[in-house]
Design a protein around this motif. Structure first.
Motif, short mmCIF file in Angstrom:
data_model
loop_
_atom_site.label_atom_id
_atom_site.label_comp_id
_atom_site.label_asym_id
_atom_site.label_seq_id
_atom_site.Cartn_x
_atom_site.Cartn_y
_atom_site.Cartn_z
N UNK A 169 -16.55 42.75 16.46
CA UNK A 169 -16.50 41.29 16.54
C UNK A 169 -15.21 40.79 15.90
N UNK A 170 -14.56 39.83 16.57
CA UNK A 170 -13.36 39.19 16.05
C UNK A 170 -13.75 37.84 15.45
N UNK A 171 -13.47 37.66 14.18
CA UNK A 171 -13.74 36.38 13.52
C UNK A 171 -12.56 35.45 13.74
N UNK A 172 -12.85 34.21 14.13
CA UNK A 172 -11.79 33.26 14.46
C UNK A 172 -11.77 32.03 13.55
N UNK A 173 -12.47 32.09 12.43
CA UNK A 173 -12.48 30.98 11.49
C UNK A 173 -13.58 29.97 11.72
N UNK A 218 -25.43 39.41 22.02
CA UNK A 218 -24.23 39.08 22.80
C UNK A 218 -24.22 37.59 23.16
N UNK A 219 -25.37 37.04 23.53
CA UNK A 219 -25.46 35.61 23.84
C UNK A 219 -25.12 34.77 22.61
N UNK A 220 -25.65 35.16 21.45
CA UNK A 220 -25.37 34.44 20.20
C UNK A 220 -23.88 34.44 19.87
N UNK A 221 -23.24 35.60 20.01
CA UNK A 221 -21.82 35.71 19.70
C UNK A 221 -20.98 34.90 20.69
N UNK A 222 -21.32 34.97 21.97
CA UNK A 222 -20.59 34.21 22.98
C UNK A 222 -20.78 32.71 22.79
N UNK A 223 -21.99 32.31 22.42
CA UNK A 223 -22.27 30.89 22.18
C UNK A 223 -21.41 30.34 21.04
N UNK A 224 -21.16 31.18 20.05
CA UNK A 224 -20.34 30.78 18.91
C UNK A 224 -18.86 31.12 19.09
N UNK A 225 -18.48 31.46 20.32
CA UNK A 225 -17.09 31.74 20.70
C UNK A 225 -16.45 32.83 19.84
N UNK A 226 -17.21 33.90 19.62
CA UNK A 226 -16.71 35.06 18.88
C UNK A 226 -16.50 36.20 19.88
N UNK A 227 -15.26 36.65 20.02
CA UNK A 227 -14.96 37.73 20.94
C UNK A 227 -15.64 39.01 20.44
#
Length: 101
Positions: free
Chosen positions: A24-28, A80-89
């Motif tokens: 997972x890439x954290x984007x702030x 995967x849905x949770x991560x995509x919903x929060x715009x985390x690659x």
């Protein structure tokens, strides 16, 4: 010839859980500790942190990390849905460990 009775088979069998590595890439936009808390407490997915390179700047978290999770198909889709919903690659890879006898 004896044929098996398919109705007699148990219907409440547990879904197959597989070992997966997720990066997972954290984007702030989400804090690292909050994300791990959501994965464990809300989704019920146990994990091991394989690697983490996280930097904190002005309360925001940036960087990437890898988790080893054991999840079935439904749980991995939920994550995967949770991560995509929060715009985390994110990237998920099946992990198979060679067992020696």
């Amino acid at each position: 010839m004896i044929t098996p009775d398919l109705k007699a088979l148990p219907k409440n069998t547990q879904p197959v859980r597989k070992d997966l590595i997720i990066e997972v890439e954290l984007n702030g936009k989400m804090k690292f500790d909050y994300l791990l808390n959501e994965i464990y407490l809300q989704m019920g997915i146990c994990y091991k942190v394989l690697s983490a390179n996280v930097e904190y700047m002005n309360g925001a978290n940036f960087g990437s990390f890898q988790l080893l999770i054991k999840a079935n198909a439904e749980e991995s889709q939920q994550l995967e849905f949770f991560l995509n919903k929060n715009k985390l690659m994110n990237t998920t890879v099946d992990y198979t460990c060679r067992k020696y006898s």
